[in-house]
Design a protein around this motif. Sequence first.
Motif, PDB file in Angstrom:
ATOM      1  N   LEU B 220       0.750  -1.196   0.035  1.00 42.81           N
ATOM      2  CA  LEU B 220      -0.092  -0.198   0.019  1.00 42.81           C
ATOM      3  C   LEU B 220       0.737   1.308   0.148  1.00 42.81           C
ATOM      4  O   LEU B 220       0.441   2.167  -0.624  1.00 42.81           O
ATOM      5  CB  LEU B 220      -1.027   0.062   1.083  1.00 42.81           C
ATOM      6  CG  LEU B 220      -1.772  -1.061   1.159  1.00 42.81           C
ATOM      7  CD1 LEU B 220      -2.750  -1.086   2.431  1.00 42.81           C
ATOM      8  CD2 LEU B 220      -2.843  -1.027  -0.171  1.00 42.81           C
ATOM      9  N   ASN B 243      -6.951   4.336  -6.955  1.00 42.12           N
ATOM     10  CA  ASN B 243      -5.801   3.479  -6.083  1.00 42.12           C
ATOM     11  C   ASN B 243      -5.559   4.216  -4.675  1.00 42.12           C
ATOM     12  O   ASN B 243      -5.510   3.830  -3.551  1.00 42.12           O
ATOM     13  CB  ASN B 243      -4.410   3.143  -6.664  1.00 42.12           C
ATOM     14  CG  ASN B 243      -4.632   2.127  -7.681  1.00 42.12           C
ATOM     15  OD1 ASN B 243      -4.903   0.914  -7.168  1.00 42.12           O
ATOM     16  ND2 ASN B 243      -4.841   2.212  -8.915  1.00 42.12           N
ATOM     17  N   TRP B 246      -8.671   3.649  -2.307  1.00 41.86           N
ATOM     18  CA  TRP B 246      -8.882   2.197  -1.888  1.00 41.86           C
ATOM     19  C   TRP B 246      -7.703   2.104  -0.914  1.00 41.86           C
ATOM     20  O   TRP B 246      -7.779   1.407   0.136  1.00 41.86           O
ATOM     21  CB  TRP B 246      -8.963   1.506  -2.979  1.00 41.86           C
ATOM     22  CG  TRP B 246      -9.246   0.008  -2.815  1.00 41.86           C
ATOM     23  CD1 TRP B 246      -8.928  -1.162  -3.158  1.00 41.86           C
ATOM     24  CD2 TRP B 246     -10.389  -0.558  -1.838  1.00 41.86           C
ATOM     25  NE1 TRP B 246      -9.382  -2.139  -2.853  1.00 41.86           N
ATOM     26  CE2 TRP B 246     -10.380  -1.910  -1.742  1.00 41.86           C
ATOM     27  CE3 TRP B 246     -11.175   0.267  -0.788  1.00 41.86           C
ATOM     28  CZ2 TRP B 246     -11.423  -2.626  -0.872  1.00 41.86           C
ATOM     29  CZ3 TRP B 246     -11.938  -0.748  -0.208  1.00 41.86           C
ATOM     30  CH2 TRP B 246     -12.207  -2.047  -0.181  1.00 41.86           C
ATOM     31  N   ALA B 247      -6.524   2.482  -1.297  1.00 43.03           N
ATOM     32  CA  ALA B 247      -5.316   2.468  -0.284  1.00 43.03           C
ATOM     33  C   ALA B 247      -5.810   3.223   1.066  1.00 43.03           C
ATOM     34  O   ALA B 247      -5.437   2.573   2.078  1.00 43.03           O
ATOM     35  CB  ALA B 247      -4.149   3.004  -1.060  1.00 43.03           C
ATOM     36  N   LEU B 250      -8.021   0.773   3.002  1.00 47.30           N
ATOM     37  CA  LEU B 250      -7.354  -0.289   3.386  1.00 47.30           C
ATOM     38  C   LEU B 250      -6.396  -0.006   4.499  1.00 47.30           C
ATOM     39  O   LEU B 250      -5.742  -1.074   5.230  1.00 47.30           O
ATOM     40  CB  LEU B 250      -6.855  -1.304   2.100  1.00 47.30           C
ATOM     41  CG  LEU B 250      -8.075  -1.815   1.284  1.00 47.30           C
ATOM     42  CD1 LEU B 250      -7.482  -2.689   0.290  1.00 47.30           C
ATOM     43  CD2 LEU B 250      -9.086  -2.458   1.996  1.00 47.30           C
TER      44      LEU B 250
END
Lengths: 395, 395
Positions: B220, B243, B246-247, B250
């Motif tokens: 990540l 990205n 979503w990173a 998470l």
Amino acid sequence: MENFNFNVSTDIRFGKDRLDELPSVLNQFGKNVLLVYGGGSIKRSGLYEKIKTLLKENGLKMFELGGVDPNPKIESVREGVMLCKYHKIDVILAVGGGSVIDCSKVISGAVFYEGDPWEMVLSRRYEGPTIPLVTILTLATTGTEMNRGAVISDLNAKQKLGIHGTNFLPKVSFLDPSLTFSVSKYQTLAGSADILSHLMEQYFNLTPGTEVQDSIAEGLMKTVIQCMPVALHEPTHYDARANLMWASTLALNGLVGSGRKGAWSCHAMEHELSAFYDITHGIGLAILTPRWLDYILNEQTLPKIERFARNVWQIQEPDSMKAAKMGIQALYDFFEENGVPMTLPEVGIPDDRDFAAMAQQAIDHSSLLTDAFEVLGVKDVVAIYQACLTKSKFI
Amino acid sequence: MENFNFNVSTDIRFGKDRLDELPSVLNQFGKNVLLVYGGGSIKRSGLYEKIKTLLKENGLKMFELGGVDPNPKIESVREGVMLCKYHKIDVILAVGGGSVIDCSKVISGAVFYEGDPWEMVLSRRYEGPTIPLVTILTLATTGTEMNRGAVISDLNAKQKLGIHGTNFLPKVSFLDPSLTFSVSKYQTLAGSADILSHLMEQYFNLTPGTEVQDSIAEGLMKTVIQCMPVALHEPTHYDARANLMWASTLALNGLVGSGRKGAWSCHAMEHELSAFYDITHGIGLAILTPRWLDYILNEQTLPKIERFARNVWQIQEPDSMKAAKMGIQALYDFFEENGVPMTLPEVGIPDDRDFAAMAQQAIDHSSLLTDAFEVLGVKDVVAIYQACLTKSKFI
């Protein structure tokens, strides 16, 4: 990156010495518990007795479906459905590996399905209600403990098919790495190969812009590559078992697969090996994957295979094509050096007599022909099977 | 690896053009919706009007709490609680970044809390019921859209405190990367620095055997390092924004933090910068982190910092200590080259007049003194603040 939903509500209880939490977990769903298990290793390990005592002490009624096979059969599902109906089961407790949990998932839905369970499997999707499912995982492999998929076989029809159910997701999964201490070398190999394959099936994909998913996949692959040899050498190494177990769960819970689409290639081909010859799924995948990567290596697939070689296997070779081949070789060598039988004859598939029929079914049961990383026809699948008959060298 | 629970049931709807799903999502909780938002950017972007129209067309009643500040204040929480009680709110719809969502979380619980909301925050945990929370994220930063934490400030008391609530977890979160196209360069920098910091706070940890978590964290981090410059250069680059988004989610939903324990060091120190001077959280973290790593670099911390240098920054230098320092320098240079103001005076903290008081609070509000990656006392924190007054060079 494509649009996606991610909704994985399984309550994971990770770690050792947590069995005391089981009665209260089950109790929230009801008193009648169907215990589903496999070949009896949970009896030998003492886990069966512990669970039985715990449930009894806490006023839960336990019924049993034992003897669920690896590559679980539709017959077990039918038996489980009868037990659920007869005993008015409130919750299914699956104790075992992927086969036991998959079988339990299909039972949990088939109870509410009007036709025969195999018809349900043939439809490949089940959107109806289910009996709540709690799992105790004893094998780090399939990831089924935290997803909505299941795979069931009908050996008479020589068919092994996946089915997805919205409500197949387990409510609670106990992941105790120490329960995998007794897993044999062979099953540790097969399980690890299965985890790696899940990651590679999702990683080797044409959807652009999935950096998060790809980097997580690479990280989990490196974890398996690091921890599997440790677990083989020292089966009671807690951290090695813990990382393999958690990697297996995360490899197939949507983290790596979300935001992209495309067929799984090696699973489609392997399912037919298992359907025709009942071989160990993970071993079949280990045998197929390097041959598949080598067969599909071309200009279009090169960038991702090269990336795999560099990021997962630390290949420093400057030439892209050569680096990619070195990555494929590294994967093959990793399996072979750790003791995976790397040819089909070694696992009881002596020659190519069934390759055409298996390849045809692989195509029929998947979308290999239309949306794979590299599309494959019957001829291609036969060629890949053929390459698995003897040892390989890729560079 | 330590035992852990992972139970993150937020229903993530990731991707563009999904607002049509909002009414049915809200409807499952009731008709009275409290829309919580910030400084009005959702009015300028047209999102506010779209939501208002959608809700009206679908028979939902919308009430509003606007003007929630960055570093959200307890006053907004008090106002939200009054609105919820008065209008019998069934569901809170938070539209914004971490501040708006955190404020909404605390409101959702404080409605059921008997005392003043700040008392609840001071207790640092809330186990009671909440009003269901749905979020529409417009900033990739804190990860609050998929976890149980919130941070609230009381500027009068010069306090910024985190609180965790079992039921603070959003029910549904819409993650549409295109909503972040209009995020300014400065906020993109701050958000990305925050994501990186979350990952580093969990990664730099002494618990052994967390290979899964560490390799996900590295993946990540590499994703952010790759995508942030792209998003700065081309703010409407969908995949870069996707990205990063979503990173960010998470990075702080338990994936990286599960299975280990230990204090977060830079957040503890940064919270006091924000509490005293109301600076941008992510920028404060970017300024602090390289100085912190440099300050704590010693024999005990070397292996992990070296690993960070090699796996995240591809440092090839053979000497361990030198490689570690090169990794710290690479982190500092990454921030500086992309335009982060890298000293405290640049963000309005002119000198060391408050360092002793801030350091004391950082110690009082955290467990820096007992279970950090490297334990820190008041003197240490002051020294790290001091190093942030001027530009740094680590090699």
